[in-house]
Design a protein around this motif. Structure first.
Motif, PDB file in Angstrom:
ATOM      1  N   SER A 137      -5.835  -0.300  -5.472  1.00  0.00           N
ATOM      2  CA  SER A 137      -4.510  -0.385  -5.027  1.00  0.00           C
ATOM      3  C   SER A 137      -3.573   0.903  -5.305  1.00  0.00           C
ATOM      4  O   SER A 137      -2.757   1.218  -4.933  1.00  0.00           O
ATOM      5  CB  SER A 137      -3.745  -1.529  -5.300  1.00  0.00           C
ATOM      6  N   GLY A 138      -4.274   1.911  -6.211  1.00  0.00           N
ATOM      7  CA  GLY A 138      -3.563   3.159  -6.624  1.00  0.00           C
ATOM      8  C   GLY A 138      -3.063   3.146  -7.962  1.00  0.00           C
ATOM      9  O   GLY A 138      -2.337   3.834  -8.289  1.00  0.00           O
ATOM     10  N   ALA A 139      -3.169   2.265  -8.728  1.00  0.00           N
ATOM     11  CA  ALA A 139      -2.579   1.969 -10.032  1.00  0.00           C
ATOM     12  C   ALA A 139      -3.509   2.910 -11.059  1.00  0.00           C
ATOM     13  O   ALA A 139      -4.518   3.351 -10.723  1.00  0.00           O
ATOM     14  CB  ALA A 139      -2.510   0.528 -10.520  1.00  0.00           C
TER      15      ALA A 139
ATOM     16  N   PRO B 199       2.113  10.283 -11.041  1.00  0.00           N
ATOM     17  CA  PRO B 199       1.652  10.092  -9.756  1.00  0.00           C
ATOM     18  C   PRO B 199       1.446  10.997  -8.910  1.00  0.00           C
ATOM     19  O   PRO B 199       0.468  11.439  -8.038  1.00  0.00           O
ATOM     20  CB  PRO B 199       2.118   8.780  -9.190  1.00  0.00           C
TER      21      PRO B 199
ATOM     22  N   ASP C 252       9.063   6.278  -4.400  1.00  0.00           N
ATOM     23  CA  ASP C 252       7.604   6.419  -4.832  1.00  0.00           C
ATOM     24  C   ASP C 252       7.327   4.852  -5.068  1.00  0.00           C
ATOM     25  O   ASP C 252       7.480   3.792  -4.281  1.00  0.00           O
ATOM     26  CB  ASP C 252       7.386   7.209  -5.980  1.00  0.00           C
ATOM     27  N   GLU C 253       6.813   4.446  -6.199  1.00  0.00           N
ATOM     28  CA  GLU C 253       6.170   3.261  -6.731  1.00  0.00           C
ATOM     29  C   GLU C 253       7.585   2.211  -7.170  1.00  0.00           C
ATOM     30  O   GLU C 253       6.983   1.269  -7.746  1.00  0.00           O
ATOM     31  CB  GLU C 253       5.231   3.209  -7.279  1.00  0.00           C
TER      32      GLU C 253
ATOM     33  N   THR D   8       2.105   7.951  -1.769  1.00  0.00           N
ATOM     34  CA  THR D   8       2.681   8.784  -2.562  1.00  0.00           C
ATOM     35  C   THR D   8       1.650   9.894  -3.330  1.00  0.00           C
ATOM     36  O   THR D   8       1.668  11.144  -3.208  1.00  0.00           O
ATOM     37  CB  THR D   8       3.457   8.257  -3.725  1.00  0.00           C
TER      38      THR D   8
ATOM     39  N   PHE E 148       0.579  -1.232  -0.079  1.00  0.00           N
ATOM     40  CA  PHE E 148      -0.189   0.043  -0.034  1.00  0.00           C
ATOM     41  C   PHE E 148       0.819   1.077   0.265  1.00  0.00           C
ATOM     42  O   PHE E 148       0.201   2.477  -0.139  1.00  0.00           O
ATOM     43  CB  PHE E 148      -0.913   0.072   1.099  1.00  0.00           C
TER      44      PHE E 148
ATOM     45  N   PHE F 197       1.249   0.378 -12.613  1.00  0.00           N
ATOM     46  CA  PHE F 197       1.711   0.624 -11.519  1.00  0.00           C
ATOM     47  C   PHE F 197       3.032   1.604 -11.504  1.00  0.00           C
ATOM     48  O   PHE F 197       3.124   2.591 -10.502  1.00  0.00           O
ATOM     49  CB  PHE F 197       2.042  -0.866 -10.837  1.00  0.00           C
TER      50      PHE F 197
ATOM     51  N   SER G 107       7.175  -3.221  -9.942  1.00  0.00           N
ATOM     52  CA  SER G 107       6.657  -1.829  -9.114  1.00  0.00           C
ATOM     53  C   SER G 107       6.563  -2.528  -7.754  1.00  0.00           C
ATOM     54  O   SER G 107       6.488  -3.722  -7.315  1.00  0.00           O
ATOM     55  CB  SER G 107       5.401  -1.331  -9.798  1.00  0.00           C
ATOM     56  N   LEU G 108       6.652  -1.302  -6.631  1.00  0.00           N
ATOM     57  CA  LEU G 108       6.913  -1.734  -5.395  1.00  0.00           C
ATOM     58  C   LEU G 108       5.670  -2.729  -4.806  1.00  0.00           C
ATOM     59  O   LEU G 108       5.788  -3.618  -3.838  1.00  0.00           O
ATOM     60  CB  LEU G 108       6.634  -0.308  -4.599  1.00  0.00           C
ATOM     61  N   GLN G 109       4.458  -2.439  -5.433  1.00  0.00           N
ATOM     62  CA  GLN G 109       3.327  -3.308  -4.931  1.00  0.00           C
ATOM     63  C   GLN G 109       3.651  -4.964  -4.963  1.00  0.00           C
ATOM     64  O   GLN G 109       3.015  -5.569  -4.214  1.00  0.00           O
ATOM     65  CB  GLN G 109       2.221  -3.007  -5.866  1.00  0.00           C
ATOM     66  N   PHE G 110       4.645  -5.176  -5.941  1.00  0.00           N
ATOM     67  CA  PHE G 110       4.799  -6.526  -5.944  1.00  0.00           C
ATOM     68  C   PHE G 110       5.841  -7.083  -5.445  1.00  0.00           C
ATOM     69  O   PHE G 110       6.420  -8.349  -5.411  1.00  0.00           O
ATOM     70  CB  PHE G 110       4.848  -6.864  -7.801  1.00  0.00           C
TER      71      PHE G 110
ATOM     72  N   PRO H 101       2.853   2.569  -2.191  1.00  0.00           N
ATOM     73  CA  PRO H 101       2.532   3.835  -3.294  1.00  0.00           C
ATOM     74  C   PRO H 101       1.218   4.627  -3.207  1.00  0.00           C
ATOM     75  O   PRO H 101       0.991   5.594  -3.641  1.00  0.00           O
ATOM     76  CB  PRO H 101       2.415   2.988  -4.577  1.00  0.00           C
TER      77      PRO H 101
END
Lengths: 327, 327
Positions: free
Chosen positions: A299-301, A176, B197-198, A152, A147, A315, B144-147, A149
């Protein structure tokens, strides 16, 4: 030595002081004085030079005053401690050091000047003395890494709302987290996260706001893509007010986010965005995506509707072409 | 001085050497010798002491040999450089320093001994000299950071598959990334991510494997919950083989992941898990979740079916009670 020169110039009350007088008083050459003067200008002093009359102090860097700042930040319980520095390589670095040493959430580092301010993707960030807000705050959210991101995006919303409160400018968010006025960048946000497995250890939220920079502060090649509140609004802003306004908004949204999740932030972000509903070409780790952003995912994507009508969640984008730089 | 003592003991070929002889040869007191001997034991030397006969070298720490390691790692193109250390505070710290200095993906740090090995949630990790595999590798995924949390699960799968290949043990994965034999922990994985960031800047994947530790290596209070391959399997394993087997598996899965996404990793993880289909009580940032884990979500969260039949995705749990510690 430089501070002695400033002292001497200040005593002149705006009148010229000859290089010869300074030279005699300090026992250094005219060339050495000229070098010190250049250094002082870099620190934000406005000094007029005349071959005949000498030097004149035309303006001083406006300094942030810690006591004033603390008074203004009293409304926000979020900030627990403030470290105000004259100059630092990067406020994010300084805050990270504090975080590693165990500093609490809400620890704020502000610098009058960054000598190596960092922007997204390792880019430099222009942060001259006394003219902007260059700061970093430590966050320690009880949040899983997936979470991060979203914070940001939240930070961009908080800053956009704060700056709209203080100006009459039409400020929008480019995905973003860039804030644009008339297609030009007015601020930079960089959140640096560190995590162990899926747990966030801490996040450093770095915020750079070009408050009182003039056109001369930007190199030629940036003037078309970067601007300041002062250039756009036509008058100087009180930087202390800007900082306080940001943290009022940030505290509000951060609390809301922790209570209600991302959904209200998503709504606010979408309303302020200049990215949505305009064609873009994004270079993502998975390849180039061409289409029209239509909103944010849970999720912010960024949800992009592709040319064939299908939707894809983006993302992160490594680079983005000119079409999406402009608002 | 310590190395002189070892040299003298080695020349005795397993026979006793009197303290008096050592004392005379090195010109130090009997007490000083005893202190050096204790130090050597901490480094993994097995030294038997007899008041009457003196000291006898009963076993040496098995040392990793860099050239041997590089030969074994030749099959995997993933590892680009290996740094082999005698002792370090934590291999994750050492690898992080290298990553900050720009070291490439596939840079591997291995230490014979960690003096301050770190486990999940700031816990200490027992990593005595010469008996385990304590290592950290730098990852720089275009991700990306989510992953990032998916890589934690991937690493656990790779290690589980490698250790099953080398032993006959029934090894399972406790969510998210502990490897258990008969309910006891046999390895520790800690992925430290840093992001802007992401975007992931780099990830340090720290892997600790209790290969040849004996029961005596564990403090009393850990003997019921931690074990080693040697204790369970009944024989020593070649640590170089363990490292090579892990990276063969890791390279395979990491490539698969980058080509096909998380889905095949998810399937493999679920098949090796000892967490699924057994009641758990998890303390998450959002509160206590009680129910039965039934699988992994697309993003790598644990899907828990609650007592009321509803499902919830658990991204991270701060602590977990005894029911889910045992496999």
């Amino acid at each position: 030595m430089s501070s002695r020169i400033i002292e001497m110039l200040e005593q002149q009350d705006g009148q010229y002081l000859s290089g010869e007088t300074i030279s005699k008083e300090l026992g250094i050459s005219r060339t050495a004085i000229w070098k010190k003067i250049k250094k002082l200008e870099e620190l934000g002093y406005q000094i007029e030079a005349s071959r005949r009359l000498g030097y004149r102090l035309a303006g001083k860097p406006s300094k942030l005053i810690l006591s004033e700042l603390l008074t203004k930040l009293k409304d926000t319980s979020f900030i627990c401690s403030v470290k105000l520095l004259d100059s630092v390589d990067s406020t994010n670095n300084a805050a990270q050091q504090l975080a590693e040493d165990g500093a609490a959430e809400g620890t704020l580092v502000i610098a009058e000047q960054q000598t190596n301010g960092r922007g997204r993707m390792g880019r430099n960030w222009i942060s001259p003395a006394g003219k902007g807000v260059w700061m970093s705050v430590i966050l320690r959210p009880s949040l899983s890494l997936q979470f991060a991101p979203q914070l940001t995006l939240l930070t961009a919303v908080a800053l956009c709302r704060a700056l709209k409160e203080l100006t009459t400018l039409d400020i929008g968010i480019k995905w973003p987290n860039d804030l644009l006025v008339d297609g030009k960048k007015i601020s930079g946000i960089l959140l640096e996260s560190t995590a162990e497995d899926e747990r966030i250890r801490y996040i450093i939220a770095g915020i750079g706001i070009s408050v009182n920079l003039t056109e001369e502060d930007y190199p030629e090649e940036l003037r078309g893509i970067a601007t300041s509140l002062r250039i756009e609004q036509g008058n100087e802003l009180d930087r202390t007010e800007v900082i306080a306004a940001f943290f009022r908004q940030f505290e509000l949204l951060y609390t809301l986010y922790q209570q209600e999740g991302f959904s209200p932030i998503q709504t606010l972000w979408e309303a302020l965005s200049v990215t949505l509903h305009k064609p873009v070409k994004l270079t993502t780790p998975a390849g180039v995506v061409e289409g029209t952003p239509i909103g944010l995912s849970e999720s912010g994507a960024l949800i992009v509707q592709k040319l064939d009508g299908s939707q894809v969640n983006v993302f992160s984008a490594v680079t983005s072409g000119p079409p999406d730089v402009r608002g």
